[in-house]
Design a protein around this motif. Structure first.
Motif: not given
Length: 485
Positions: A230-238
């Motif tokens: 979830r952390y990766l999905a949030t950061i990389l789409a920001y």
């Protein structure tokens, strides 16, 4: 009715009794200090998993006057049949004395849970020589008639373990080596198996405890995998935009974007770390991790394109690991420029591209950066290396936290790890993870995040299995010796 297994952790002062209690109950609130006499009163701590108490360990003060106590007992006891009664008489006789002067206070305090039914875990320091002075306290414990085992704690090394093992085997039915500063699950399960040898009535409860610990360990891996995915999905789409009122304010606007993005990355990573602390019950543990560095002289200056202070060697290693996924080509961005504009270099082999770019940053040229006259935008980051940087940092932190004993009160220092985490996946899995991270800037679906979680969990499990395998191969102690309790 289920009977809760209860054990009293006893021994000489400063031999690591409290550390063993903390490690085996997974509790950070057990008082631990290098100062002798930190524990002054007996206190029970339970290992609880999902609200269920599995067993209880009582932390006790250390023996202070065992030879004087034994001399008194020997004067009162004509035969072995009356030894337990003599100990009970000692406690009745000297409790008022202990209250007034403190004499025998620690001996009385540590014996109470044993006389109340707790089995005995006697702790010694395997890094110091054996001495006959310990025989008085071991004899007193033997007189209680309670089932008992000994743990050799190699506090500063294992120099004298063999001598201790030979001596302890004459007083205790089970002798094991246990280092509470090491937290591999297999170590905890091994000690539980030794506990089960002391009292047949407790074997079913301790077997259930072992099963619960295994289940908890697996659930923690899965939950950590979910948090990281979830952390990766949030950061990389920001992405974040700031209006550009006037081109003359371009530099100020860029600085504002950079500061905002840096703060965002830091906050997201800190939140992940806090969640991991809660997951592993390390809420009061101080931890230090090398921060992500986003302070570029100019985010649009391609000569500073390499990501967040990573060395050229580490970038090559990361790219080579990802490129090993069935020969996948990496979607390499042009550093700071892709942070702002999303420009891509396509069709360049990962390790070769990274090598060339880091050796020749001045040869990269970007034209027509899309300021658009109205706003500047930062993110989403399309660097695949950036995704692996975030993943590697998260895995490093999770691994350090998961292997940090609750008995270890030193601050957790998480260092950069150049290990290729991706080696925990086969080629097909590496390719799948690469594909997921490549498209993360477009926002991942729930199915993508679920798949990412499974792959990250596999990486976590692989690292954990390696630790347990290495620990399992170490010599731990002798086989149990059957003796009268």
């Amino acid at each position: 009715m289920n009977v809760l297994p209860r054990f009293a952790i006893v021994g000489h002062p400063n031999k690591g009794k409290s550390s063993i209690v903390a490690a085996l109950t997974q509790q950070g609130q057990v008082a631990i200090s290098e100062l002798s006499g930190t524990t002054t009163q007996s206190q029970a701590f339970e290992l609880r998993i999902q609200g269920d108490a599995l067993y209880s360990l009582t932390d006790t003060p250390g023996f202070q006057r065992p030879r004087q106590m034994l001399e008194w007992l020997q004067q009162q006891t004509p035969n072995a049949a009356e030894r337990l009664a003599a100990i009970e008489h000692f406690i009745t006789t000297f409790t008022p004395v202990a209250t007034q002067s403190g004499r025998f206070k620690d001996e009385i305090e540590l014996l109470k849970p044993i006389l109340a039914g707790a089995n005995i875990i006697y702790v010694v320091d395997g890094s110091v020589p054996y001495s006959p002075e310990y025989e008085a306290e071991m004899t007193i414990l033997q007189w209680t008639g309670q089932p008992r085992m000994a743990l050799i704690n190699p506090i500063n090394g294992d120099h004298y373990i063999d001598d201790w093992r030979n001596a302890l085997g004459q007083f205790f039915s089970v002798v094991q080596v246990f280092n509470p500063m090491q937290t591999a699950m297999q170590e905890q399960l091994r000690i539980l198996q030794a506990f089960a040898l002391l009292n047949p009535l407790w074997q079913p409860a301790l077997q259930a405890a072992s099963k619960a610990i295994k289940n908890q360990n697996q659930q923690q891996k899965q939950q950590a995998g979910a948090l990281i995915a979830r952390y990766l999905a949030t950061i990389l789409a920001y992405q974040h935009s700031i209006p550009l009122i006037d081109k003359s304010l371009k530099s100020v606007t860029q600085n504002s974007l950079s500061q905002h993005y840096s703060a965002y990355l830091t906050n997201q990573e800190q939140q992940l770390q806090q969640d991991l602390h809660s997951l592993y019950a390390h809420n009061n543990l101080d931890a230090y991790n090398t921060p992500i560095d986003t302070n570029y002289p100019d985010l649009l200056d391609q000569s500073y394109w390499y990501l967040f202070g990573l060395s050229r060697t580490k970038l090559i290693a990361l790219s080579a690991s990802a490129g090993a996924a069935a020969g996948a080509l990496l979607d390499l961005g042009v550093g700071g420029a892709s942070l702002m504009a999303g420009s891509l270099l396509g069709g360049i082999s990962s390790a070769a591209a990274t090598t060339w770019l880091t050796e020749n940053p001045e040869k990269v040229r970007i034209k027509n950066l899309p300021i658009g006259g109205k706003q500047l935008q930062i993110g989403p980051v399309t660097h695949l290396q950036f995704a692996f940087v975030l993943l590697g940092r998260a895995l490093n932190y999770q691994h350090a936290l998961a292997t940090h004993s609750h008995a270890n009160r030193n601050a957790l220092h998480v260092n950069d790890n150049t290990e290729h985490w991706l080696n925990g996946l086969n080629k097909t899995q590496q390719l799948k993870l690469t594909q997921i991270l490549q498209k993360a800037h477009k926002r991942l679906t729930d199915a993508d995040i679920s798949q990412c979680q499974m792959l990250v969990t596999q990486l976590i499990s692989d690292a954990s299995d390696n630790i347990n395998a290495n620990t399992h191969n170490r010599p731990h102690g002798n086989n149990p010796k059957e003796q009268d309790h």
